[in-house]
Design a protein around this motif. Structure first.
Motif, short mmCIF file in Angstrom:
data_model
loop_
_atom_site.label_atom_id
_atom_site.label_comp_id
_atom_site.label_asym_id
_atom_site.label_seq_id
_atom_site.Cartn_x
_atom_site.Cartn_y
_atom_site.Cartn_z
N LEU A 57 -22.68 12.64 15.84
CA LEU A 57 -21.25 11.91 13.87
C LEU A 57 -19.63 11.42 14.36
O LEU A 57 -19.50 11.81 14.46
N VAL A 58 -19.45 10.52 13.60
CA VAL A 58 -18.10 10.05 13.48
C VAL A 58 -17.61 9.70 12.17
O VAL A 58 -18.11 9.64 11.21
N LEU A 59 -16.45 11.23 11.94
CA LEU A 59 -16.26 10.39 10.64
C LEU A 59 -14.56 9.95 10.80
O LEU A 59 -14.34 9.60 11.94
N GLU A 60 -14.66 8.60 9.80
CA GLU A 60 -13.88 8.14 9.32
C GLU A 60 -13.60 7.40 8.20
O GLU A 60 -14.82 6.68 7.37
N SER A 77 -9.35 5.15 18.14
CA SER A 77 -10.36 6.06 18.47
C SER A 77 -11.25 6.42 17.97
O SER A 77 -12.90 6.52 18.60
N PHE A 78 -11.83 5.78 16.60
CA PHE A 78 -13.35 5.08 16.11
C PHE A 78 -14.23 4.20 17.73
O PHE A 78 -15.33 4.77 18.11
N ASP A 79 -13.82 3.19 17.97
CA ASP A 79 -14.68 2.57 19.49
C ASP A 79 -15.07 3.22 20.59
O ASP A 79 -15.59 2.86 20.76
N VAL A 80 -14.19 4.41 20.32
CA VAL A 80 -14.08 5.16 21.98
C VAL A 80 -15.11 5.43 21.69
O VAL A 80 -15.95 6.24 23.20
N ILE A 81 -15.46 6.09 20.50
CA ILE A 81 -16.44 7.46 20.83
C ILE A 81 -17.58 6.78 20.78
O ILE A 81 -18.82 7.19 21.55
N CYS A 82 -17.80 5.57 20.33
CA CYS A 82 -18.66 5.09 20.00
C CYS A 82 -19.03 4.37 21.46
O CYS A 82 -20.33 4.53 21.90
N ASP A 83 -18.31 4.12 22.46
CA ASP A 83 -18.39 3.77 23.51
C ASP A 83 -18.87 4.54 24.00
O ASP A 83 -20.28 4.73 25.13
N ALA A 84 -17.97 6.10 24.48
CA ALA A 84 -18.88 6.67 24.77
C ALA A 84 -20.03 7.41 24.61
O ALA A 84 -20.76 7.81 25.20
N ALA A 85 -20.56 7.52 23.36
CA ALA A 85 -22.14 7.19 23.05
C ALA A 85 -23.13 6.92 23.54
O ALA A 85 -24.37 6.66 23.74
N ALA A 94 -23.69 -2.80 14.35
CA ALA A 94 -24.66 -3.10 15.26
C ALA A 94 -23.76 -3.37 16.51
O ALA A 94 -23.60 -2.92 17.36
N GLN A 95 -22.60 -4.08 16.66
CA GLN A 95 -21.46 -4.49 17.23
C GLN A 95 -20.60 -3.62 17.75
O GLN A 95 -20.12 -2.84 18.61
N TRP A 96 -20.49 -2.37 16.84
CA TRP A 96 -20.01 -1.04 17.01
C TRP A 96 -20.65 0.10 17.46
O TRP A 96 -20.65 1.20 17.55
N GLY A 97 -22.39 0.17 17.35
CA GLY A 97 -22.98 0.93 18.35
C GLY A 97 -23.83 1.91 16.65
O GLY A 97 -24.33 3.27 17.36
N LEU A 98 -23.41 1.22 16.00
CA LEU A 98 -24.15 2.73 15.17
C LEU A 98 -25.13 2.61 14.16
O LEU A 98 -26.40 1.28 14.30
N ASN A 99 -26.23 3.56 14.39
CA ASN A 99 -27.36 2.96 14.29
C ASN A 99 -27.86 3.92 12.71
O ASN A 99 -28.76 3.62 12.26
#
Length: 325
Positions: free
Chosen positions: A252-255, A266-274, A296-301
């Motif tokens: 879960l990512v809080l932004e 930082s949001f991008d980094v968390i999504c990339d690591a996931a 979809a580009q950010w990899g969010l489900n």
């Protein structure tokens, strides 16, 4: 065996019940386990501002002194004073800053750090080089880092001087100051650690990606022999994010403001690591304008938007009903 949800990010502005980044993350986590009691929760402050300070300060035996450059009319003088204090204590100042509405080009920072008054525009051409030279001597043989929460440079067509945080052209610019900074920073003695692993480029400290961090603090740090690193990449390594995320089942990512192109790096980094571990990611924000294509580009489900109607506790409980089964 319990499953694990990793909650990372920041919640600028917060709420009375979550005055810090960690408190906001934990509030979301508490809500999640009310609906999914068989899950374990790990909360990691991750991002700019207060979250950065909490993340670095919370580590044991850290040699870093986290300093958040104010993103308002205060300018950067306060950050310069805190950086000098950290150096005197034998610590490594790490100055986090983004793309502010109001900026002083790092002049307040270098003035406070060096002890040389640089505020008078009529004498800037004489005082700024002296301040830079003095600051280099203060830093000599030691480390100082600018944690860039923006990749934009201080100078140039796409710089923080040319564009505001919403990427609109700034209506007022001091062309004389811009010209002076371009000249002085292009001849500064750089010891660069380029942002995002790019190759060193002979651009001068004011045109390196990330030099606009803190409204120009990044450029000044670079000009006196310090270095620029990406905030998200620094935290990814410092907090061992990949190692911790590998054991998770959900992220879960809080932004708070889910608006492209202003999402934090930082949001991008968390999504990339996931994504490296093929984990589902759900974003939680107070507001969002992301299209399905952008998500979809950010990899969010998925995403959950509070819109001021739901607390983070309630958001966590609702998300668990879908993702915590």
């Amino acid at each position: 065996m319990k499953r694990r949800v990793l909650i990372a990010g920041h919640w600028s502005g917060g709420s009375p019940s979550s005055p810090t980044a960690l408190a906001a993350l934990e509030e979301l986590g508490k809500g999640f386990v009310t609906s999914a009691p068989h899950w374990e929760v790990e909360a990691i402050p991750f991002g700019p501002g207060q979250a950065f300070k909490e993340a670095v300060s919370g580590a044991r035996s850290s040699r870093y002194a986290p300093i958040v450059v104010p993103d308002d009319e205060q300018g950067s003088a306060w950050a310069g004073r805190k950086a000098r204090e950290a150096l005197e204590l034998g610590l490594v100042p790490i100055l986090e800053g983004g793309h502010p509405h109001s900026l002083d080009c790092g002049i307040g920072f270098i003035s406070s750090l060096s002890g040389i008054e640089v505020s008078d525009p009529s004498t800037l051409e004489q005082t700024l080089p002296r301040a830079l030279s003095t600051a280099r001597k203060i830093l000599a043989g030691r480390d100082m880092i600018a944690a860039a929460s923006t990749r934009r440079p201080l100078l140039g067509m796409s710089s923080v001087l040319a564009l505001d945080p919403e990427l609109n052209a700034r209506s007022v610019q001091d062309r004389g100051l811009t010209s002076l900074l371009t000249r002085l920073l292009s001849t500064s003695e750089e010891k660069t650690l380029p942002l995002l692993g790019t190759k060193p480029q002979p651009k001068g400290a004011g045109r390196i990606p990330g030099s606009g961090a803190g409204g120009g603090v990044g450029a000044m740090v670079l000009a006196i022999g310090g270095r620029i690193v990406d905030t998200g990449l620094f935290l990814r390594d410092f907090l061992r994010l990949d190692e911790r995320i590998a054991d998770a089942d959900l992220v879960l990512v809080l932004e708070a403001k889910l608006h492209s192109p202003n999402l934090s790096d930082s949001f991008d980094v968390i999504c990339d690591a996931a994504a490296q571990h093929a984990l589902p990611v759900v974003a939680i924000g107070a507001e969002s304008s992301l299209s399905a294509h952008e998500r979809a580009q950010w990899g969010l489900n998925g995403q959950f938007i509070t819109e001021g109607k739901h607390s983070l506790f309630q958001a966590g409980a609702r998300i668990a009903q879908t993702w915590g089964r």
